[in-house]
Design a protein around this motif. Sequence first.
Motif, PDB file in Angstrom:
ATOM      1  N   GLU A 171       0.879  -1.366  -0.043  1.00  0.00           N
ATOM      2  CA  GLU A 171       0.016  -0.136  -0.058  1.00  0.00           C
ATOM      3  C   GLU A 171       0.764   1.132  -0.009  1.00  0.00           C
ATOM      4  N   LYS A 172       2.047   1.090   0.797  1.00  0.00           N
ATOM      5  CA  LYS A 172       2.818   2.352   0.613  1.00  0.00           C
ATOM      6  C   LYS A 172       3.514   2.774  -0.655  1.00  0.00           C
ATOM      7  N   LEU A 173       3.912   1.513  -1.419  1.00  0.00           N
ATOM      8  CA  LEU A 173       4.494   1.584  -2.709  1.00  0.00           C
ATOM      9  C   LEU A 173       3.301   2.112  -3.695  1.00  0.00           C
ATOM     10  N   LYS A 174       2.163   1.982  -3.354  1.00  0.00           N
ATOM     11  CA  LYS A 174       0.946   2.119  -4.304  1.00  0.00           C
ATOM     12  C   LYS A 174       0.886   3.791  -4.153  1.00  0.00           C
ATOM     13  N   LYS A 175       1.079   4.322  -2.918  1.00  0.00           N
ATOM     14  CA  LYS A 175       0.906   5.789  -2.620  1.00  0.00           C
ATOM     15  C   LYS A 175       1.849   6.413  -3.428  1.00  0.00           C
TER      16      LYS A 175
END
Length: 327
Positions: free
Chosen positions: A321-325
């Motif tokens: 999810e952090k990478l998605k941001k």
Amino acid sequence: MTSLLVLERPRSYGVDVVNQDGLWKKVIGDLFKDFLLFFAPDLHGEVDFFKTPDFLQQELFKELLDNKKGTNHADQIVKVHMKDGKEKWILVHIEVEGSADADFPKRMFRYFYRIFDKFEREIVAFAVMTGPGKIERPLGFTYSYFGTTLNYAYNVHKVSDYDAADLVQSNRLFSKVLLAAKYFHQTENKADQRYRFKQKLMREVLKLEGHSRESITAVFYFIDYLLRLPEEMTRQLTETMLAELREEREKMVQHDSDDLSSTLAEFMAIETQAALELGIEQGIEQGSENSKKDFALALLNENFEVDYIAKLTGLSVIEIEKLKKVI
């Protein structure tokens, strides 16, 4: 909006034998507004679909159908809010085998009086017969004994009565559900013919305009599961439709990767393999944390689901999810 109760929990679509009653329950639940528009446009026009759905507990209705046996039919009870502020109850009975037995009218009446007696609500009843054969016998319930007379009529719709050409031309979404039901019987033990019909119908559905992606996805799933094909044909169909599926992937509602329909499962397998090969070509080594993140970023760029990426890379959902941001 409508409030819908599934009287029997639909089983998973991922089964070897086509679970028709589960499929019909789910597609009516997903497309109830379209169901009503197709079969009862006048009633549809009086329903206030802006009201928040009120999902009732299944246990409330358990005793209503306590004598129901087998899986030859599917039932829904729906509470709708009318534009005049009143509530109406809609009983939808799907006879998936299509050959109503002698007790069918009595069963429809029994459903009616049990619901009416317990809840005292006005009820609109529908019976949809999905089989290929003609049903000649009257489907209303009549009782007469020494001056005591009862006539109970309900809405009856037989899939076999609808012309396939008219369904093809129709822009109403539920027409494609009926087409799939027709093709299901027409192509029984005819895999080649089913392949052609299924491919054509899937492409028609994906091109439909004026409908939400949730609705399009629901019809696509119904078609994919009802018109099951041998594994090799499923692979061939997916490869033939790769362009359409890739274009649609960004718009379609995401589903649990463990419960994908056959065509979409094969599509995900092809896309995953392509992503893996791309990773190898780029020299990604799975043992490296940075490489895992690089691989996850590549999959995110291809619009794969977060949970699915977590399974492939070993990274946590939070990390992804952090990478998605970042993207």
